[in-house]
Design an enzyme around this catalytic site. Structure first.
Site, PDB file in Angstrom:
ATOM      1  CG  ASP A   1       4.331  16.214  11.177  1.00 53.88           C
ATOM      2  OD1 ASP A   1       4.744  17.217  10.572  1.00 53.88           O
ATOM      3  OD2 ASP A   1       4.710  15.061  10.918  1.00 53.88           O
TER       4      ASP A   1
ATOM      5  N   GLY B   1      -1.459   6.011   8.074  1.00 51.63           N
ATOM      6  CA  GLY B   1       0.003   6.058   8.067  1.00 51.63           C
ATOM      7  C   GLY B   1       0.543   6.978   9.151  1.00 51.63           C
ATOM      8  N   GLY B   2       1.793   7.397   8.963  1.00 56.69           N
ATOM      9  CA  GLY B   2       2.471   8.214   9.961  1.00 56.69           C
ATOM     10  C   GLY B   2       1.802   9.556  10.199  1.00 56.69           C
ATOM     11  CB  ALA B   3       0.608  12.224   7.931  1.00 56.51           C
TER      12      ALA B   3
ATOM     13  CE1 TYR C   1       3.956  19.145   1.643  1.00 60.73           C
ATOM     14  CE2 TYR C   1       4.867  20.120  -0.354  1.00 60.73           C
ATOM     15  CZ  TYR C   1       4.999  19.285   0.738  1.00 60.73           C
ATOM     16  OH  TYR C   1       6.164  18.579   0.925  1.00 60.73           O
TER      17      TYR C   1
ATOM     18  CE  LYS D   1       8.288  12.228  10.360  1.00 58.62           C
ATOM     19  NZ  LYS D   1       6.929  12.704  10.107  1.00 58.62           N
TER      20      LYS D   1
ATOM     21  CG  LEU E   1       9.472  22.020  -0.445  1.00 55.50           C
ATOM     22  CD1 LEU E   1       7.962  22.231  -0.384  1.00 55.50           C
ATOM     23  CD2 LEU E   1      10.099  23.046  -1.376  1.00 55.50           C
TER      24      LEU E   1
HETATM   25  P1  NAP Z   1       2.106   7.096   4.031  1.00 57.62           P
HETATM   26  O1  NAP Z   1       2.475   6.517   5.376  1.00 57.62           O
HETATM   27  O2  NAP Z   1       2.860   6.704   2.831  1.00 57.62           O
HETATM   28  O3  NAP Z   1       0.576   6.779   3.684  1.00 57.62           O
HETATM   29  C1  NAP Z   1      -0.464   7.103   4.538  1.00 57.62           C
HETATM   30  C2  NAP Z   1      -1.598   6.123   4.390  1.00 57.62           C
HETATM   31  O4  NAP Z   1      -2.306   6.384   3.193  1.00 57.62           O
HETATM   32  C3  NAP Z   1      -1.216   4.659   4.260  1.00 57.62           C
HETATM   33  O5  NAP Z   1      -0.886   4.118   5.512  1.00 57.62           O
HETATM   34  C4  NAP Z   1      -2.476   4.077   3.679  1.00 57.62           C
HETATM   35  O6  NAP Z   1      -3.442   3.859   4.702  1.00 57.62           O
HETATM   36  C5  NAP Z   1      -2.980   5.208   2.782  1.00 57.62           C
HETATM   37  N1  NAP Z   1      -2.663   4.968   1.386  1.00 57.62           N
HETATM   38  C6  NAP Z   1      -1.435   4.817   0.827  1.00 57.62           C
HETATM   39  N2  NAP Z   1      -1.533   4.613  -0.498  1.00 57.62           N
HETATM   40  C7  NAP Z   1      -2.853   4.632  -0.784  1.00 57.62           C
HETATM   41  C8  NAP Z   1      -3.606   4.450  -1.973  1.00 57.62           C
HETATM   42  N3  NAP Z   1      -3.002   4.241  -3.145  1.00 57.62           N
HETATM   43  N4  NAP Z   1      -4.940   4.533  -1.889  1.00 57.62           N
HETATM   44  C9  NAP Z   1      -5.564   4.766  -0.703  1.00 57.62           C
HETATM   45  N5  NAP Z   1      -4.902   4.932   0.458  1.00 57.62           N
HETATM   46  C10 NAP Z   1      -3.571   4.859   0.420  1.00 57.62           C
HETATM   47  O7  NAP Z   1       2.146   8.647   4.119  1.00 57.62           O
HETATM   48  P2  NAP Z   1       2.250   9.662   5.370  1.00 57.62           P
HETATM   49  O8  NAP Z   1       3.665   9.854   5.709  1.00 57.62           O
HETATM   50  O9  NAP Z   1       1.312   9.257   6.432  1.00 57.62           O
HETATM   51  O10 NAP Z   1       1.754  11.000   4.648  1.00 57.62           O
HETATM   52  C11 NAP Z   1       0.486  11.079   4.053  1.00 57.62           C
HETATM   53  C12 NAP Z   1       0.380  12.308   3.170  1.00 57.62           C
HETATM   54  O11 NAP Z   1       0.482  13.474   3.987  1.00 57.62           O
HETATM   55  C13 NAP Z   1       1.500  12.432   2.138  1.00 57.62           C
HETATM   56  O12 NAP Z   1       0.953  12.964   0.956  1.00 57.62           O
HETATM   57  C14 NAP Z   1       2.467  13.403   2.759  1.00 57.62           C
HETATM   58  O13 NAP Z   1       3.215  14.110   1.796  1.00 57.62           O
HETATM   59  C15 NAP Z   1       1.501  14.323   3.488  1.00 57.62           C
HETATM   60  N6  NAP Z   1       2.089  15.001   4.650  1.00 57.62           N
HETATM   61  C16 NAP Z   1       2.034  16.351   4.674  1.00 57.62           C
HETATM   62  C17 NAP Z   1       2.504  17.035   5.776  1.00 57.62           C
HETATM   63  C18 NAP Z   1       2.408  18.534   5.809  1.00 57.62           C
HETATM   64  O14 NAP Z   1       3.078  19.159   6.636  1.00 57.62           O
HETATM   65  N7  NAP Z   1       1.595  19.137   4.968  1.00 57.62           N
HETATM   66  C19 NAP Z   1       3.066  16.344   6.862  1.00 57.62           C
HETATM   67  C20 NAP Z   1       3.108  14.949   6.800  1.00 57.62           C
HETATM   68  C21 NAP Z   1       2.614  14.288   5.686  1.00 57.62           C
HETATM   69  P3  NAP Z   1      -4.380   2.536   4.704  1.00 57.62           P
HETATM   70  O15 NAP Z   1      -3.460   1.387   4.414  1.00 57.62           O
HETATM   71  O16 NAP Z   1      -4.915   2.547   6.078  1.00 57.62           O
HETATM   72  O17 NAP Z   1      -5.411   2.707   3.646  1.00 57.62           O
END
Ligand code: NAP
Length: 270
Positions: A99, A125-127, A213, A63, A14
């Site tokens: 972020d 995770g990263g966020a 979102y 990143k 987006l």
């Molecule tokens: P990610 O690295 O793919 O996943 C984050 C963490 O979520 C993983 O390390 C894992 O932690 C947990 N996880 C993954 N799949 C899971 C499942 N099926 N059940 C339970 N826990 C699970 O994602 P990310 O990049 O950190 O982003 C996380 C979310 O934030 C995404 O939905 C992304 O779109 C959103 N986001 C939004 C913004 C914004 O500006 N609004 C910015 C960044 C990210 P564990 O292994 O420790 O359980």
């Protein structure tokens, strides 16, 4: 001025739309393009951008890999261990993590206080890194990081937020606090019939924040809504981190009305 988004697969981003709206509402001139880049091509790409781009965002999977290609990194990006924004000037290429600022601005705009409060972060995770850093900097009284597997959590989280407690979802059942933040992808479109926690857990907190979102009201946020709690989705953060990048590039602050205006436009189009 030329701007772009450096990342792997960028088809659904987006960001171009958000920055296009930023230029529309501020009257500034700028062009923001997607720059899909393989990891091996990243050094050359950044080298070329130094003389041709004013700024760039950076997303998965670059990143971390982009850090050694830059001349200096802002303290919050250094602590988080990830850069999502670069400013190119004659003096060099400088890395930031917006972020962190986007998340903070979302909380402030929604009157969700952190200082002296008990906060829970779901997912490691990263966020979650940027979120944990903000919570630590704002001096939350207690921060819990909730993971599916305590033994696999990156030890760097203890440096990002010293004193944070890493727990699993079973332990979370007994925790009560002020704010619970979903940093997992659970509940995101199209798998909208899922929440990372039960309604009973969500009801143990005064506010629920979802970084997701799409949809605007995840199952997790619906649980909070039904329990009469405050709830906020991640759209404000998404727009605020883009505006924070523009603030770095333009050297100017923008007030939250601009974020809300861009959000409203996006909501009509998501
Ligand atoms: P990610 O690295 O793919 O996943 C984050 C963490 O979520 C993983 O390390 C894992 O932690 C947990 N996880 C993954 N799949 C899971 C499942 N099926 N059940 C339970 N826990 C699970 O994602 P990310 O990049 O950190 O982003 C996380 C979310 O934030 C995404 O939905 C992304 O779109 C959103 N986001 C939004 C913004 C914004 O500006 N609004 C910015 C960044 C990210 P564990 O292994 O420790 O359980």
């Amino acid at each position: 001025m030329q701007y772009g988004l450096l990342g792997g697969k960028l088809g659904h981003s987006l960001s171009p739309k958000i920055h296009e709206l930023f230029f529309k509402y501020t009257g500034l001139t700028g062009n923001y393009v997607l720059l899909e880049t393989e990891l091996e091509a990243l050094p050359e790409r950044v080298k070329v951008m130094r003389s041709t781009y004013a700024g760039s965002n950076v997303t998965i999977p670059h990143k971390i890999a982009v850090i050694p290609l830059l001349d200096s990194i802002a303290p919050e990006a250094q602590a988080i261990g990830a850069v999502n924004t670069i400013k190119f000037t004659e003096a060099g290429a400088f890395g930031y993590n917006t972020d962190y600022f986007g998340f903070g601005r979302m909380l402030e705009y929604n009157d969700i206080a952190i200082t002296g409060k008990i906060a829970v972060v779901l997912g490691s995770g990263g966020a979650a890194r940027a979120v944990m850093k903000y919570l630590a900097d704002k001096e939350a009284e207690k921060i819990y990081l909730v993971t599916r597997d305590v033994s696999s959590v990156d030890k760097h989280f203890l440096e990002i937020a010293p004193g944070c407690q890493v727990i699993d979802y079973a332990e979370l059942e007994t925790v009560k606090g002020d704010v619970i933040i979903n940093c997992t992808p659970v509940g995101m479109y199209p798998k909208v019939e899922a929440s990372p926690v039960s309604a009973k857990v969500t009801a143990n907190f005064e506010a629920a924040v979802d970084l997701i979102y799409n949809p605007a009201e995840t199952m997790f946020l619906c649980q909070a809504k039904e329990a009469g709690k405050k709830y906020v989705n991640g759209l404000f953060m998404l727009v605020a981190q883009a505006v924070a990048a523009q603030e770095i590039w333009q050297g100017k602050q923008y007030d939250s009305d601009l974020i809300v205006k861009i959000m409203a436009d996006l909501e009509r189009n998501i």
